[in-house]
Motif scaffolding. Structure first.
Motif, PDB file in Angstrom:
ATOM      1  N   CYS A 150       1.019  -1.360  -0.071  1.00 26.43           N
ATOM      2  CA  CYS A 150      -0.042   0.114   0.238  1.00 26.43           C
ATOM      3  C   CYS A 150       1.299   1.221   0.245  1.00 26.43           C
ATOM      4  CB  CYS A 150      -1.090  -0.244   1.270  1.00 26.43           C
ATOM      5  SG  CYS A 150      -1.983  -1.309   1.540  1.00 26.43           S
ATOM      6  N   LEU A 151       1.951   0.935   0.200  1.00 27.82           N
ATOM      7  CA  LEU A 151       3.273   2.272   0.389  1.00 27.82           C
ATOM      8  C   LEU A 151       3.767   2.945  -1.017  1.00 27.82           C
ATOM      9  CD1 LEU A 151       4.764   0.875   3.754  1.00 27.82           C
ATOM     10  CD2 LEU A 151       3.166   2.733   3.695  1.00 27.82           C
ATOM     11  N   PRO A 152       3.655   4.025  -1.183  1.00 32.63           N
ATOM     12  CA  PRO A 152       5.231   4.348  -2.434  1.00 32.63           C
ATOM     13  C   PRO A 152       6.552   4.333  -2.174  1.00 32.63           C
ATOM     14  CG  PRO A 152       4.435   6.092  -0.946  1.00 32.63           C
ATOM     15  CD  PRO A 152       3.626   5.010  -0.335  1.00 32.63           C
ATOM     16  N   GLU A 153       6.859   4.169  -3.330  1.00 31.76           N
ATOM     17  CA  GLU A 153       8.025   3.475  -3.284  1.00 31.76           C
ATOM     18  C   GLU A 153       9.411   5.221  -3.298  1.00 31.76           C
ATOM     19  OE1 GLU A 153      11.655   2.025  -3.054  1.00 31.76           O
ATOM     20  OE2 GLU A 153      10.279   1.136  -3.044  1.00 31.76           O
ATOM     21  N   THR A 154      10.565   4.982  -2.563  1.00 32.20           N
ATOM     22  CA  THR A 154      10.778   6.032  -1.399  1.00 32.20           C
ATOM     23  C   THR A 154      12.471   6.148  -2.174  1.00 32.20           C
ATOM     24  OG1 THR A 154      11.447   5.413   0.587  1.00 32.20           O
ATOM     25  CG2 THR A 154       8.835   5.886   0.021  1.00 32.20           C
ATOM     26  N   ARG A 155      13.088   4.614  -2.792  1.00 33.38           N
ATOM     27  CA  ARG A 155      14.092   5.375  -3.052  1.00 33.38           C
ATOM     28  C   ARG A 155      14.550   6.116  -4.090  1.00 33.38           C
ATOM     29  NH1 ARG A 155      17.049   0.021  -7.576  1.00 33.38           N
ATOM     30  NH2 ARG A 155      18.798   0.989  -7.331  1.00 33.38           N
ATOM     31  N   GLY A 156      15.481   6.588  -3.106  1.00 32.80           N
ATOM     32  CA  GLY A 156      16.807   7.938  -3.988  1.00 32.80           C
ATOM     33  C   GLY A 156      16.002   9.648  -4.074  1.00 32.80           C
ATOM     34  N   ARG A 157      14.784   9.066  -3.180  1.00 35.02           N
ATOM     35  CA  ARG A 157      14.028  10.426  -3.221  1.00 35.02           C
ATOM     36  C   ARG A 157      14.719  11.243  -2.149  1.00 35.02           C
ATOM     37  NH1 ARG A 157       7.349  10.510  -1.466  1.00 35.02           N
ATOM     38  NH2 ARG A 157       9.099  12.124   0.061  1.00 35.02           N
ATOM     39  N   SER A 158      14.850  12.178  -1.737  1.00 34.28           N
ATOM     40  CA  SER A 158      14.863  14.018  -1.236  1.00 34.28           C
ATOM     41  C   SER A 158      14.377  13.925   0.065  1.00 34.28           C
ATOM     42  CB  SER A 158      15.155  14.810  -1.578  1.00 34.28           C
ATOM     43  OG  SER A 158      14.239  15.374  -2.425  1.00 34.28           O
ATOM     44  N   MET A 159      14.573  14.253   1.282  1.00 37.97           N
ATOM     45  CA  MET A 159      14.133  14.419   2.552  1.00 37.97           C
ATOM     46  C   MET A 159      12.683  15.693   2.242  1.00 37.97           C
ATOM     47  SD  MET A 159      15.968  12.213   5.593  1.00 37.97           S
ATOM     48  CE  MET A 159      14.998  12.819   7.058  1.00 37.97           C
ATOM     49  N   CYS A 160      11.312  15.897   2.625  1.00 37.93           N
ATOM     50  CA  CYS A 160      10.786  16.508   2.718  1.00 37.93           C
ATOM     51  C   CYS A 160      10.677  17.150   4.435  1.00 37.93           C
ATOM     52  CB  CYS A 160       9.044  16.113   3.039  1.00 37.93           C
ATOM     53  SG  CYS A 160       9.358  15.813   0.367  1.00 37.93           S
ATOM     54  N   ASP A 161      10.319  18.558   4.492  1.00 32.92           N
ATOM     55  CA  ASP A 161      10.469  18.789   5.346  1.00 32.92           C
ATOM     56  C   ASP A 161       8.807  19.170   5.936  1.00 32.92           C
ATOM     57  OD1 ASP A 161      13.432  19.440   6.352  1.00 32.92           O
ATOM     58  OD2 ASP A 161      13.121  20.310   4.360  1.00 32.92           O
ATOM     59  N   THR A 162       7.971  20.080   4.763  1.00 37.00           N
ATOM     60  CA  THR A 162       6.483  20.473   5.137  1.00 37.00           C
ATOM     61  C   THR A 162       5.166  19.278   4.231  1.00 37.00           C
ATOM     62  OG1 THR A 162       6.594  21.853   3.304  1.00 37.00           O
ATOM     63  CG2 THR A 162       7.112  22.711   5.073  1.00 37.00           C
ATOM     64  N   MET A 163       3.823  19.324   5.286  1.00 36.86           N
ATOM     65  CA  MET A 163       3.248  18.099   4.740  1.00 36.86           C
ATOM     66  C   MET A 163       3.355  18.631   2.637  1.00 36.86           C
ATOM     67  SD  MET A 163       2.666  15.958   7.505  1.00 36.86           S
ATOM     68  CE  MET A 163       1.128  15.425   6.520  1.00 36.86           C
ATOM     69  N   GLU A 164       2.811  20.515   2.695  1.00 34.93           N
ATOM     70  CA  GLU A 164       3.051  20.731   2.146  1.00 34.93           C
ATOM     71  C   GLU A 164       4.025  20.620   0.712  1.00 34.93           C
ATOM     72  OE1 GLU A 164       2.772  22.441   4.512  1.00 34.93           O
ATOM     73  OE2 GLU A 164       0.417  22.933   5.216  1.00 34.93           O
ATOM     74  N   GLU A 165       5.245  20.378   1.278  1.00 35.10           N
ATOM     75  CA  GLU A 165       6.448  19.662  -0.074  1.00 35.10           C
ATOM     76  C   GLU A 165       5.681  18.718  -0.330  1.00 35.10           C
ATOM     77  OE1 GLU A 165      11.146  19.249   0.245  1.00 35.10           O
ATOM     78  OE2 GLU A 165      10.200  20.600   1.882  1.00 35.10           O
ATOM     79  N   GLU A 166       5.704  17.416   0.429  1.00 38.52           N
ATOM     80  CA  GLU A 166       5.020  16.301   0.622  1.00 38.52           C
ATOM     81  C   GLU A 166       4.390  16.071  -0.347  1.00 38.52           C
ATOM     82  OE1 GLU A 166       6.136  12.478   0.704  1.00 38.52           O
ATOM     83  OE2 GLU A 166       7.052  13.957   1.625  1.00 38.52           O
ATOM     84  N   GLU A 167       2.881  17.047  -0.180  1.00 39.89           N
ATOM     85  CA  GLU A 167       1.837  16.786  -1.006  1.00 39.89           C
ATOM     86  C   GLU A 167       2.601  17.370  -2.802  1.00 39.89           C
ATOM     87  OE1 GLU A 167      -0.895  18.384   0.677  1.00 39.89           O
ATOM     88  OE2 GLU A 167      -1.405  17.138   1.710  1.00 39.89           O
ATOM     89  N   SER A 168       2.941  18.104  -2.649  1.00 46.43           N
ATOM     90  CA  SER A 168       3.235  18.925  -4.319  1.00 46.43           C
ATOM     91  C   SER A 168       4.411  17.623  -4.834  1.00 46.43           C
ATOM     92  CB  SER A 168       4.452  20.307  -3.765  1.00 46.43           C
ATOM     93  OG  SER A 168       3.207  21.142  -3.437  1.00 46.43           O
ATOM     94  N   LYS A 169       5.252  17.254  -4.081  1.00 43.64           N
ATOM     95  CA  LYS A 169       5.925  16.269  -4.826  1.00 43.64           C
ATOM     96  C   LYS A 169       5.472  14.554  -5.032  1.00 43.64           C
ATOM     97  CE  LYS A 169       9.481  15.541  -2.979  1.00 43.64           C
ATOM     98  NZ  LYS A 169      11.556  15.473  -2.180  1.00 43.64           N
ATOM     99  N   GLN A 170       4.523  14.271  -4.748  1.00 45.22           N
ATOM    100  CA  GLN A 170       3.334  13.572  -5.099  1.00 45.22           C
ATOM    101  C   GLN A 170       2.100  13.641  -5.691  1.00 45.22           C
ATOM    102  OE1 GLN A 170      -0.076  11.448  -2.344  1.00 45.22           O
ATOM    103  NE2 GLN A 170       1.087  12.933  -0.075  1.00 45.22           N
ATOM    104  N   MET A 171       1.914  15.352  -5.708  1.00 46.68           N
ATOM    105  CA  MET A 171       1.299  15.561  -7.848  1.00 46.68           C
ATOM    106  C   MET A 171       2.206  15.818  -8.827  1.00 46.68           C
ATOM    107  SD  MET A 171      -1.192  18.461  -6.757  1.00 46.68           S
ATOM    108  CE  MET A 171      -0.154  19.583  -5.360  1.00 46.68           C
ATOM    109  N   MET A 172       3.379  15.893  -8.333  1.00 51.31           N
ATOM    110  CA  MET A 172       4.771  15.546  -9.408  1.00 51.31           C
ATOM    111  C   MET A 172       4.974  14.543  -9.993  1.00 51.31           C
ATOM    112  SD  MET A 172       7.162  18.186  -8.204  1.00 51.31           S
ATOM    113  CE  MET A 172       8.302  18.919  -9.889  1.00 51.31           C
ATOM    114  N   ASN A 173       4.870  13.805  -8.648  1.00 50.96           N
ATOM    115  CA  ASN A 173       5.129  12.447  -9.597  1.00 50.96           C
ATOM    116  C   ASN A 173       3.549  11.251 -10.085  1.00 50.96           C
ATOM    117  OD1 ASN A 173       7.926  12.103  -8.192  1.00 50.96           O
ATOM    118  ND2 ASN A 173       6.661  11.502  -6.036  1.00 50.96           N
ATOM    119  N   ALA A 174       2.618  11.629  -9.913  1.00 50.63           N
ATOM    120  CA  ALA A 174       1.634  11.277 -10.108  1.00 50.63           C
ATOM    121  C   ALA A 174       1.555  12.158 -11.831  1.00 50.63           C
ATOM    122  CB  ALA A 174       0.662  12.022  -9.655  1.00 50.63           C
ATOM    123  N   SER A 175       1.667  13.650 -11.925  1.00 53.63           N
ATOM    124  CA  SER A 175       1.781  13.943 -13.552  1.00 53.63           C
ATOM    125  C   SER A 175       2.512  13.124 -14.160  1.00 53.63           C
ATOM    126  CB  SER A 175       1.651  15.101 -13.366  1.00 53.63           C
ATOM    127  OG  SER A 175       2.896  15.696 -12.423  1.00 53.63           O
TER     128      SER A 175
END
Length: 526
Positions: free
Chosen positions: A501-526
């Protein structure tokens, strides 16, 4: 914040929100000139923490990881202090073939060691039920569960990583020392509960603090050092217990509590707070001072101050409640989904991870040797994790090792020969350790800084919940092995599947805020 003195910039290319600050007297031209210099928290920290990483900085991170050694000692100490000692018959009418002396006439048998060598012999628990025998160990894990629920969010909100680690280690050492003077079983269980409450956030605060003290290049290696330290603490137990054989079980608690006390003092006076957490909480000046102590000598100048003067995350530092991090995890559906999935997997691994070392006494082999083998199994597990972590996906690898752990646990029931049964138990424990190591690193990458400590703490609470049930299953397993090994296998295989159920995170940088994580999710989805 006064809008006349600040200006929002749109998110950068990686989706990270920025807030560049300037004085009201500055011109718009000056503001535009400042815009390219502004960076994300992660990018700025990478420049000073990773790019100029010093040996003293790594030494601090490894020293923080050493807390796992004391964690391991208190977690598995009951394997020796609560063990049923060997006994022998003293009368001709005593049947020597029984597995326990329960029910034999008084005076027809005796313990091989002094009565105070074990909790069971000192308080005559040989005929007690499984719930009573497993009470101290279960009380310890219950304390871990309650303490984690009450204290875990403090490291993300008001106390920070360093203060939480100091408080946890100090409480754990003090309660372990008080355990040594317990007058009866109930006081002993109460002290073990208190020790569990203190221990609840040791591993979490240590892991998060050590990984946030270094950059991306060293993060995985520092994470693995925590596992090595846990192995070190685990390995020290059979050595200490062997040296203590024949002496009171109380001495073993003193031997493990005193070093932990001095360690907590060093943490308070020597270790720096996480600059990443300080920045997220709006404590910029403290973060700059921490970075100046951590950065190389040529960076102890106005460059650090200049870089961070342009960087303030979108966080209202005054709006920090004790449970604000948990509220954010609960309100965001994607965060809650990740949290529940990791906790379910953690529960299955925790049941086997804590249950297997407690269960080695049911295999009929030498207790000291069996526990040593289990501790040694963590060493190749850490090496395998270190070797694979940068080369393989987190999701598929965690599933593979969790499934292997369950399969070998079933094999412990199927085989009857003692050497093969012990080999299957070690293989199952090794696989569970490796899966757990991958899961912890996975969880660090899944959640942003503002909730990372709380998320990992909740994962460890799920692991501890498995530990609460494990001693009772082990006690029942003395009669029927399937109750312990079989249940371990079923649970870990079933729970391990939730990693899918979890997304793959290999090679990702660490996010600091919830908004930053959501922005990264939207970029990956697009």
């Amino acid at each position: 914040m006064n809008l006349s003195e600040s200006h929002y910039y749109p998110p950068m290319a990686d989706g990270a929100p920025l807030l560049a600050c300037y004085n009201s007297s500055e011109s718009l031209d000056s503001l535009e000139n400042q815009r390219p210099a502004a960076t994300t928290i992660d990018g700025t920290l990478e420049r000073y923490v990773d790019g100029n990483c010093r040996s003293s900085q790594l030494l601090q991170a490894i020293f923080v990881s050493l807390a796992w050694a004391f964690d391991a000692q208190q977690t598995f100490i009951s394997v020796f202090t609560d063990a049923e000692p060997a006994w022998h018959c003293t009368a001709a009418t005593c049947p020597s073939f029984g597995s326990t002396p329960c029910g034999l006439p008084p005076g027809s048998w005796a313990w091989d060691f002094p009565a105070d060598a074990s909790v069971m012999s000192e308080w005559s628990l040989q005929c007690a039920g499984s719930a009573v025998v497993g009470l101290p160990a279960s009380a310890y894990f219950a304390g871990c569960l309650i303490g984690g629920l009450l204290l875990s969010t403090l490291a993300d909100t008001v106390l920070g990583r360093k203060t939480m680690l100091f408080f946890s280690c100090f409480t754990m050492s003090l309660s372990a020392a008080l355990t040594a003077v317990s007058p009866n079983l109930w006081a002993y269980a109460a002290m073990r509960f208190l020790c569990g409450c203190g221990r609840a956030t040791v591993g979490t605060s240590s892991l998060v603090l050590s990984t946030e003290m270094v950059g991306k290049r060293w993060r995985e290696k520092v994470s693995i050092s925590s596992f090595f330290c846990f192995t070190l603490g685990f390995l020290s137990l059979p050595a200490l217990a062997y040296l203590n054989r024949g002496a009171s079980w109380r001495t073993l608690y003193l031997w493990t509590s005193i070093p932990c006390f001095f360690y907590s003092v060093l943490i308070y006076f020597w270790i720096n707070e996480s600059p990443r957490w300080l920045l997220v909480r709006g404590r910029r000046d403290e973060a700059i001072q921490a970075l100046k102590r951590m950065a190389a000598a040529n960076d102890r100048n106005n460059a650090i101050t200049s870089s961070f003067s342009k960087l303030i995350v979108e966080e209202n530092a005054s709006d920090i409640g004790v449970f604000s991090a948990m509220k954010m995890l609960w309100e965001k559906r994607w965060a809650l989904r990740r949290l529940l999935a990791t906790m379910i997997v953690g529960f299955g691994l925790g049941l086997l991870y804590y249950g297997m070392p407690l269960n080695v006494g049911n295999l009929g082999s030498d207790l000291y040797l069996s526990v040593t083998f289990n501790a040694l199994a963590e060493l190749p597990s850490s090496l395998i994790t270190l070797f694979l972590i940068g080369r393989v996906n987190r999701r598929s690898t965690t599933v593979a090792f969790a499934t292997a752990s369950g399969a070998f646990s079933f094999l412990c029931v199927a085989v009857t020969a003692e050497p093969w049964q012990m080999a299957a138990e070690l293989a199952s424990f090794f696989s569970a350790c490796t899966a757990f190591g991958f899961l912890l690193i996975y969880c660090i990458e899944l959640f942003p800084t503002c909730v990372r400590n709380s998320a990992i703490a909740m994962l460890r609470q799920a692991v501890v919940l498995g530990g609460v049930l494990a001693p009772m299953l082990v006690a029942e397993g003395r009669k029927r092995s399937f109750i312990s090994f079989g249940v371990f296998g079923v649970v870990v295989c079933s729970c391990g599947m939730f990693v899918a159920c979890l997304p793959e995170t290999r090679g990702r940088s660490m996010c600091d805020t919830m908004e930053e994580e959501e922005s990264k999710q939207m970029m990956n989805a697009s």
